[in-house]
Motif scaffolding. Sequence first.
Motif, mmCIF file in Angstrom:
data_model
loop_
_atom_site.group_PDB
_atom_site.id
_atom_site.type_symbol
_atom_site.label_atom_id
_atom_site.label_comp_id
_atom_site.label_asym_id
_atom_site.label_seq_id
_atom_site.Cartn_x
_atom_site.Cartn_y
_atom_site.Cartn_z
ATOM 1 N N LYS A 55 0.841 -1.200 0.000
ATOM 2 C CA LYS A 55 0.000 0.000 0.000
ATOM 3 C C LYS A 55 0.876 1.249 0.000
ATOM 4 N N MET A 56 1.925 1.217 0.824
ATOM 5 C CA MET A 56 2.822 2.367 0.893
ATOM 6 C C MET A 56 3.474 2.617 -0.472
ATOM 7 N N ARG A 57 3.928 1.564 -1.126
ATOM 8 C CA ARG A 57 4.569 1.736 -2.435
ATOM 9 C C ARG A 57 3.593 2.339 -3.435
ATOM 10 N N SER A 58 2.363 1.838 -3.434
ATOM 11 C CA SER A 58 1.346 2.371 -4.328
ATOM 12 C C SER A 58 1.115 3.859 -4.064
ATOM 13 N N ASP A 59 1.001 4.221 -2.802
ATOM 14 C CA ASP A 59 0.778 5.625 -2.453
ATOM 15 C C ASP A 59 1.992 6.492 -2.789
ATOM 16 N N VAL A 60 3.189 5.952 -2.607
ATOM 17 C CA VAL A 60 4.399 6.713 -2.921
ATOM 18 C C VAL A 60 4.505 6.932 -4.428
ATOM 19 N N VAL A 61 4.154 5.926 -5.225
ATOM 20 C CA VAL A 61 4.191 6.088 -6.690
ATOM 21 C C VAL A 61 3.191 7.168 -7.110
ATOM 22 N N ASP A 62 2.000 7.149 -6.517
ATOM 23 C CA ASP A 62 1.027 8.211 -6.816
ATOM 24 C C ASP A 62 1.557 9.575 -6.385
ATOM 25 N N LEU A 63 2.171 9.614 -5.201
ATOM 26 C CA LEU A 63 2.734 10.866 -4.702
ATOM 27 C C LEU A 63 3.866 11.353 -5.603
ATOM 28 N N LEU A 64 4.680 10.434 -6.091
ATOM 29 C CA LEU A 64 5.766 10.812 -7.010
ATOM 30 C C LEU A 64 5.210 11.527 -8.237
ATOM 31 N N ASP A 65 4.149 10.967 -8.803
ATOM 32 C CA ASP A 65 3.533 11.604 -9.977
ATOM 33 C C ASP A 65 3.053 13.012 -9.647
ATOM 34 N N THR A 66 2.367 13.155 -8.516
ATOM 35 C CA THR A 66 1.857 14.457 -8.097
ATOM 36 C C THR A 66 3.007 15.409 -7.798
ATOM 37 N N TYR A 67 4.019 14.906 -7.106
ATOM 38 C CA TYR A 67 5.172 15.732 -6.722
ATOM 39 C C TYR A 67 5.878 16.282 -7.963
ATOM 40 N N VAL A 68 6.137 15.405 -8.918
ATOM 41 C CA VAL A 68 6.820 15.821 -10.150
ATOM 42 C C VAL A 68 6.005 16.896 -10.860
ATOM 43 N N GLU A 69 4.701 16.677 -10.956
ATOM 44 C CA GLU A 69 3.837 17.639 -11.643
ATOM 45 C C GLU A 69 3.784 18.978 -10.905
ATOM 46 N N ARG A 70 3.544 18.936 -9.606
ATOM 47 C CA ARG A 70 3.379 20.174 -8.834
ATOM 48 C C ARG A 70 4.682 20.934 -8.645
ATOM 49 N N GLN A 71 5.795 20.222 -8.643
ATOM 50 C CA GLN A 71 7.081 20.893 -8.462
ATOM 51 C C GLN A 71 7.700 21.307 -9.790
ATOM 52 N N GLY A 72 7.045 20.957 -10.897
ATOM 53 C CA GLY A 72 7.547 21.352 -12.211
ATOM 54 C C GLY A 72 8.825 20.629 -12.598
ATOM 55 N N LEU A 73 8.936 19.369 -12.189
ATOM 56 C CA LEU A 73 10.134 18.587 -12.483
ATOM 57 C C LEU A 73 9.899 17.634 -13.647
ATOM 58 N N ASP A 74 10.992 17.160 -14.214
ATOM 59 C CA ASP A 74 10.943 16.131 -15.245
ATOM 60 C C ASP A 74 11.014 14.785 -14.531
ATOM 61 N N ALA A 75 10.068 13.899 -14.801
ATOM 62 C CA ALA A 75 10.017 12.591 -14.128
ATOM 63 C C ALA A 75 11.279 11.771 -14.363
ATOM 64 N N SER A 76 11.992 12.042 -15.446
ATOM 65 C CA SER A 76 13.195 11.264 -15.740
ATOM 66 C C SER A 76 14.467 11.939 -15.213
ATOM 67 N N ALA A 77 14.300 12.995 -14.429
ATOM 68 C CA ALA A 77 15.464 13.716 -13.912
ATOM 69 C C ALA A 77 16.361 12.786 -13.106
#
Length: 195
Positions: free
Chosen positions: A26-48
């Motif tokens: 469950k934690m991994r699933s939530d962290v993956v979702d958070l990663l997507d949100t974090y990258v988008e909201r912070q204006g980062l490139d997911a492949s950075a």
Amino acid sequence: MAAADSPSAALRRHDLCSRGIRLAGKMRSDVVDLLDTYVERQGLDASASVAAVEGVPAAAAERWDEQTGTQRLLENLAAYRAFRTLLAQMLEEQREQLGEADAALGRALAAVLLQVSAFAYHLEELLRLESRGPPSEEGAGPPPPPHLSLFERKLRGLGVLRELAQWAVRSARDLRQLAKPSLGSGLAPSPAESP
């Protein structure tokens, strides 16, 4: 017969490991979702590309199959204690940076922080079951965050979340190994049980 060797202790260990595997998933699933949100909201490139985060042990382990169950639990506990500190720092930085402008990201970070804290407690329970209390937290954890630019903090946060996702995978693997019935004492797997 030691408490860790009794049938009731073995059942309790198996139950704790099973619940821990579900928590890690469950934690991994939530962290993956958070990663997507974090990258988008912070204006980062997911492949950075992100450098290793100081204070966080890498999820990859050399000679993983040679580790005892207790060694695995202690490494996991050290990692999740470090993540608890790092996520709290990230949450504070996010609040300072965005205030309540991005409450969804703050709530997601807080939820993952809560899961990390619960998982660390879960690991402590497993160590107690083995008649080996968890090590003290004094002096544990990552060093205080260095003074970083806003962009460097964003990249550091990305690195923390990526490594946390990897640790969730490793933790589930470690707990699966620990849940296997052991003919030996404690949490040390027999050679036949090594992956």
